[in-house]
Design a protein around this motif. Structure first.
Motif, PDB file in Angstrom:
ATOM      1  N   ARG A   1      36.171  -9.563  36.230  1.00 13.39           N
ATOM      2  CA  ARG A   1      35.415 -10.540  35.467  1.00 13.39           C
ATOM      3  C   ARG A   1      34.165  -9.908  34.869  1.00 13.39           C
ATOM      4  O   ARG A   1      33.466  -9.120  35.517  1.00 13.39           O
ATOM      5  N   THR A   2      33.861 -10.271  33.611  1.00 17.47           N
ATOM      6  CA  THR A   2      32.647  -9.813  32.948  1.00 17.47           C
ATOM      7  C   THR A   2      31.803 -11.019  32.562  1.00 17.47           C
ATOM      8  O   THR A   2      32.333 -12.094  32.274  1.00 17.47           O
ATOM      9  N   PHE A   3      30.475 -10.823  32.535  1.00 17.37           N
ATOM     10  CA  PHE A   3      29.563 -11.944  32.324  1.00 17.37           C
ATOM     11  C   PHE A   3      28.434 -11.558  31.375  1.00 17.37           C
ATOM     12  O   PHE A   3      27.965 -10.418  31.358  1.00 17.37           O
ATOM     13  N   THR A   4      28.008 -12.531  30.578  1.00 20.03           N
ATOM     14  CA  THR A   4      26.821 -12.420  29.747  1.00 20.03           C
ATOM     15  C   THR A   4      26.068 -13.738  29.864  1.00 20.03           C
ATOM     16  O   THR A   4      26.622 -14.748  30.307  1.00 20.03           O
ATOM     17  N   ARG A   5      24.805 -13.732  29.467  1.00 23.25           N
ATOM     18  CA  ARG A   5      24.027 -14.976  29.462  1.00 23.25           C
ATOM     19  C   ARG A   5      23.042 -14.927  28.291  1.00 23.25           C
ATOM     20  O   ARG A   5      22.231 -13.997  28.203  1.00 23.25           O
ATOM     21  N   GLU A   6      23.131 -15.904  27.429  1.00 25.78           N
ATOM     22  CA  GLU A   6      22.248 -15.962  26.276  1.00 25.78           C
ATOM     23  C   GLU A   6      20.802 -16.063  26.727  1.00 25.78           C
ATOM     24  O   GLU A   6      20.471 -16.809  27.665  1.00 25.78           O
ATOM     25  N   ASN A   7      19.926 -15.305  26.058  1.00 24.27           N
ATOM     26  CA  ASN A   7      18.478 -15.264  26.296  1.00 24.27           C
ATOM     27  C   ASN A   7      18.086 -14.518  27.573  1.00 24.27           C
ATOM     28  O   ASN A   7      16.895 -14.462  27.907  1.00 24.27           O
ATOM     29  N   TYR A   8      19.066 -13.965  28.278  1.00 22.35           N
ATOM     30  CA  TYR A   8      18.767 -13.186  29.472  1.00 22.35           C
ATOM     31  C   TYR A   8      19.436 -11.820  29.349  1.00 22.35           C
ATOM     32  O   TYR A   8      20.316 -11.600  28.514  1.00 22.35           O
ATOM     33  N   GLU A   9      19.013 -10.900  30.197  1.00 21.85           N
ATOM     34  CA  GLU A   9      19.613  -9.572  30.238  1.00 21.85           C
ATOM     35  C   GLU A   9      20.664  -9.499  31.337  1.00 21.85           C
ATOM     36  O   GLU A   9      20.692 -10.339  32.256  1.00 21.85           O
ATOM     37  N   ALA A  10      21.497  -8.487  31.240  1.00 20.46           N
ATOM     38  CA  ALA A  10      22.528  -8.291  32.263  1.00 20.46           C
ATOM     39  C   ALA A  10      21.906  -8.189  33.652  1.00 20.46           C
ATOM     40  O   ALA A  10      22.463  -8.698  34.630  1.00 20.46           O
TER      41      ALA A  10
END
Length: 310
Positions: A107-116
């Motif tokens: 699984r890979t994840f991103t989050r808008e307005n935040y960093e990895a």
């Protein structure tokens, strides 16, 4: 009766490791038939397989930066402003890496307005609180603040193959302060990779001395009038810079995550997809390595296999 081994969550900073892999391997030596460069993908997957084989994690997640924009750049537009343009040979490789990891059921994840790192920090604390052993692979020293008794940072010291195990003792040996104090040291000294300018004339040894004496950045600033000489003057003059640096290097550790820890359990790879995706990239040796880790030959036709021996 002995307790069963703790589950282990492996967390990986996708962009950090992909860029290190890119610079470790010549782009001209890795191309797909389409002409697309693939050196970052190859180096990343090779590194991942080495870690999986060595550490035998039970759970895994990879986080990527969605863009260069985040709440940190909103507050401080110069944040990471010294980083150059992405090399054209790197373009397209992040998408290929996502596809490769999906074929491996990772699984890979991103989050808008935040960093990895914020996503990884939230996963890390959640897992540690739940009794997991946590291994976090990142080339960003900001992650040192996540170190706990069962949370270790695997920090690349050369390319992507040589990883230093950074626990509290290792941080103390290198910087003279405890891991949880590293962000205070970085706030004073600055972080060139983030374009955070530190207090002039204050180096790591001076910062560590102050932290030891006063306990924290807050303690140092509360006693700034007691610090003499030019470094004391510099500290008082640039107090707000240090406060800003500390605010920006503090990782967000309580993001609401879209999955549970159980969803990150390593179940297996999709052999057909691994063969298809890796064949398109001409990753013959990596295909064999992925499947061989479970004793499956690349010519076998069963649909899934676990990533490494149980």
């Amino acid at each position: 009766m002995t307790d069963s081994p703790k589950p282990t969550l492996l967390l990986i900073d996708g962009h950090s490791l992909a860029f290190r892999a890119f610079y470790a391997l010549s782009p001209d030596s890795f191309r797909a038939p389409s002409g697309q460069h693939t050196n970052a993908v190859h180096g990343f997957i090779s590194m991942l397989l080495n870690i999986l084989n060595a550490e035998k994690p039970t759970h895994i997640a990879v986080a990527f930066d969605l863009s260069r924009e985040s709440f940190r750049t909103v507050e401080y537009p110069a944040y990471k402003g010294t980083r150059g343009e992405t090399p054209p040979e790197f373009n397209g490789q992040t998408e290929l890496l996502h596809e490769s990891l999906a074929a491996m059921n990772i699984r890979t994840f991103t989050r808008e307005n935040y960093e990895a790192d914020d996503v990884l920090a939230s996963f890390s604390d959640q897992a540690a609180d739940a009794g997991f052993r946590v291994l976090l692979v990142s080339g960003d020293r900001d992650t040192f603040q996540l170190i706990r008794e069962d949370t270790t940072i695997l920090y690349p010291v050369k390319g992507v193959l040589n990883l230093a195990r950074m626990d509290d003792a290792a941080v103390f040996a290198k910087y003279g302060i405890h891991a949880k104090q590293y962000p205070d040291l970085a706030a004073l000294v600055g972080e060139s990779s983030d374009n955070l300018i530190g207090v002039p004339s204050v180096g790591p040894k001076t910062a560590a001395k102050w932290i030891t004496e006063y306990g924290s950045l807050d303690g140092i600033l509360a006693n700034a009038e007691l610090i003499g000489g030019k470094v004391g003057e510099s500290l008082r003059e640039h107090k707000q810079d240090a406060i800003r640096n500390r605010r920006l290097n503090r990782l967000v550790r309580d993001l609401e995550l879209p999955v549970s820890l159980d969803d990150l359990k390593i179940e297996g790879v999709n052999q057909d997809e691994v063969k298809r995706v890796f064949a398109n990239l001409q990753f013959r040796s990596l295909t064999e390595r992925v499947l061989r880790l479970r004793g499956i030959k690349a010519s076998d036709s069963s649909e899934t296999s676990t990533i490494y021996p149980s």
